[in-house]
Design an enzyme around this catalytic site. Sequence first.
Site, PDB file in Angstrom:
ATOM      1  N   GLN A 169      44.848  44.445  46.363  1.00  0.00           N
ATOM      2  CA  GLN A 169      44.759  45.900  46.223  1.00  0.00           C
ATOM      3  C   GLN A 169      43.916  46.501  47.335  1.00  0.00           C
ATOM      4  O   GLN A 169      43.154  45.817  48.009  1.00  0.00           O
ATOM      5  CB  GLN A 169      44.143  46.242  44.861  1.00  0.00           C
ATOM      6  CG  GLN A 169      42.797  45.584  44.617  1.00  0.00           C
ATOM      7  CD  GLN A 169      42.479  45.391  43.156  1.00  0.00           C
ATOM      8  OE1 GLN A 169      43.026  46.031  42.281  1.00  0.00           O
ATOM      9  NE2 GLN A 169      41.560  44.479  42.867  1.00  0.00           N
ATOM     10  N   ASP A 210      38.153  37.821  36.658  1.00  0.00           N
ATOM     11  CA  ASP A 210      38.689  38.877  37.523  1.00  0.00           C
ATOM     12  C   ASP A 210      39.555  38.235  38.592  1.00  0.00           C
ATOM     13  O   ASP A 210      39.193  37.208  39.162  1.00  0.00           O
ATOM     14  CB  ASP A 210      37.573  39.692  38.165  1.00  0.00           C
ATOM     15  CG  ASP A 210      38.072  41.034  38.683  1.00  0.00           C
ATOM     16  OD1 ASP A 210      38.857  41.035  39.653  1.00  0.00           O
ATOM     17  OD2 ASP A 210      37.690  42.078  38.129  1.00  0.00           O
ATOM     18  N   ASP A 234      44.009  35.222  37.428  1.00  0.00           N
ATOM     19  CA  ASP A 234      44.734  36.149  36.568  1.00  0.00           C
ATOM     20  C   ASP A 234      44.344  35.870  35.119  1.00  0.00           C
ATOM     21  O   ASP A 234      44.331  34.718  34.682  1.00  0.00           O
ATOM     22  CB  ASP A 234      46.234  35.913  36.769  1.00  0.00           C
ATOM     23  CG  ASP A 234      47.101  36.964  36.082  1.00  0.00           C
ATOM     24  OD1 ASP A 234      46.659  37.532  35.073  1.00  0.00           O
ATOM     25  OD2 ASP A 234      48.227  37.195  36.557  1.00  0.00           O
ATOM     26  N   ASP A 250      38.488  45.186  30.387  1.00  0.00           N
ATOM     27  CA  ASP A 250      38.284  46.296  31.325  1.00  0.00           C
ATOM     28  C   ASP A 250      39.206  46.124  32.527  1.00  0.00           C
ATOM     29  O   ASP A 250      38.790  46.249  33.676  1.00  0.00           O
ATOM     30  CB  ASP A 250      36.810  46.334  31.765  1.00  0.00           C
ATOM     31  CG  ASP A 250      36.494  47.563  32.595  1.00  0.00           C
ATOM     32  OD1 ASP A 250      37.088  48.627  32.342  1.00  0.00           O
ATOM     33  OD2 ASP A 250      35.658  47.457  33.515  1.00  0.00           O
TER      34      ASP A 250
END
Length: 355
Positions: free
Chosen positions: A150, A224, A256, A273
């Site tokens: 990302q 994460d 993942d 989250d």
Amino acid sequence: MIPLGHQHIVEFLNCDSKILNDKEALENLLIQAIDKSELHVEKIISHKFDPVGVTVLAVISESHIGIHSYPESKHLSLDVFTCTDPEKNFRFIEYFKEKLKPSSVRLVQIQRGDSIEINRDDWITSSSTYGFDVRYHVKENLYRKESKFQLIEIIENENFGRMLFLDRDLQISEYDAHLYNEQLVKPVESAGIAVKNAAIMGGGDGGILNSVLKLNPDYVTLIDIDEDVINLSKKYLNKICENAFEDPRVTIHIEDVIKFIDGEHKFDAIICDLTMHPGAFSGIEHKDFLNLLFTKIKNMMNENGILTLQCGGEYEKENTELIKRALTNHFVEVKFHTSFIPSFCENWVFAEARK
């Protein structure tokens, strides 16, 4: 996948005119620039106009590139559109600049996707699909780079302090991180159970981890997918995470969450989250991802364990409804509440459930 692209429109003025009317030379230049930029060519289409002018189009794995030349004016127009690290676009443009030797270059960068934004270095827009976007002034750009997963951006804002954006979605700010974290951790604290072993899915900024550690658990596991987020949070967001990542009770798994929860784990409390599109990393539709996630989370929870999660903004009603249906299929005592998070500029929805 989140629709997010980077488009650079470039005009090269007063170039070397010898190459501008040579179709093969421009094709070769385009292929060389793609290679130098670590992009990947799939197909080249070109046409030479009569009497002058050449158009060359490249289909690349990351999207597309187009050029058109005006030899009579010593001018070349370039359009680079990619869905990858924008630094590759700039490397491509620099290579063209080096070879064409223009007297000047004009460039516009456009952010494409759910919103169309002509980028300015002093503003960043967190877009939505439900009628409004939120724009933040950038007092200082601290970090901007594409990770393996990302686009990560960290800025300084006059009111909200340091802010973390992932794919242009605001994740957390120094000003009100405590308000956001409290919505996820307070139900765990009030659950009336001894939290010896807790898990946090996502939360790479370390804020929730920092809050959970104050409940004095024996162990906390954080999962994460993007190690870069964790490392950058340690460097730039230490007011949020403090020294949480260095606590000996903490174990960090970089993977993942779907793969992690396939293992043998048991927790008293799980805090979810994840980003708003977590299934994109696994290639799973959102509805299917939620059902798979909650099925496996339930299997990981100790009896009477508690799950808390963030569900997005209050106007993301379809997403909230999907989460509600999935939760009620797997858990009991499902509850929702909203809380206004100033930096998000809207009420945010949170949920909790028991096994």
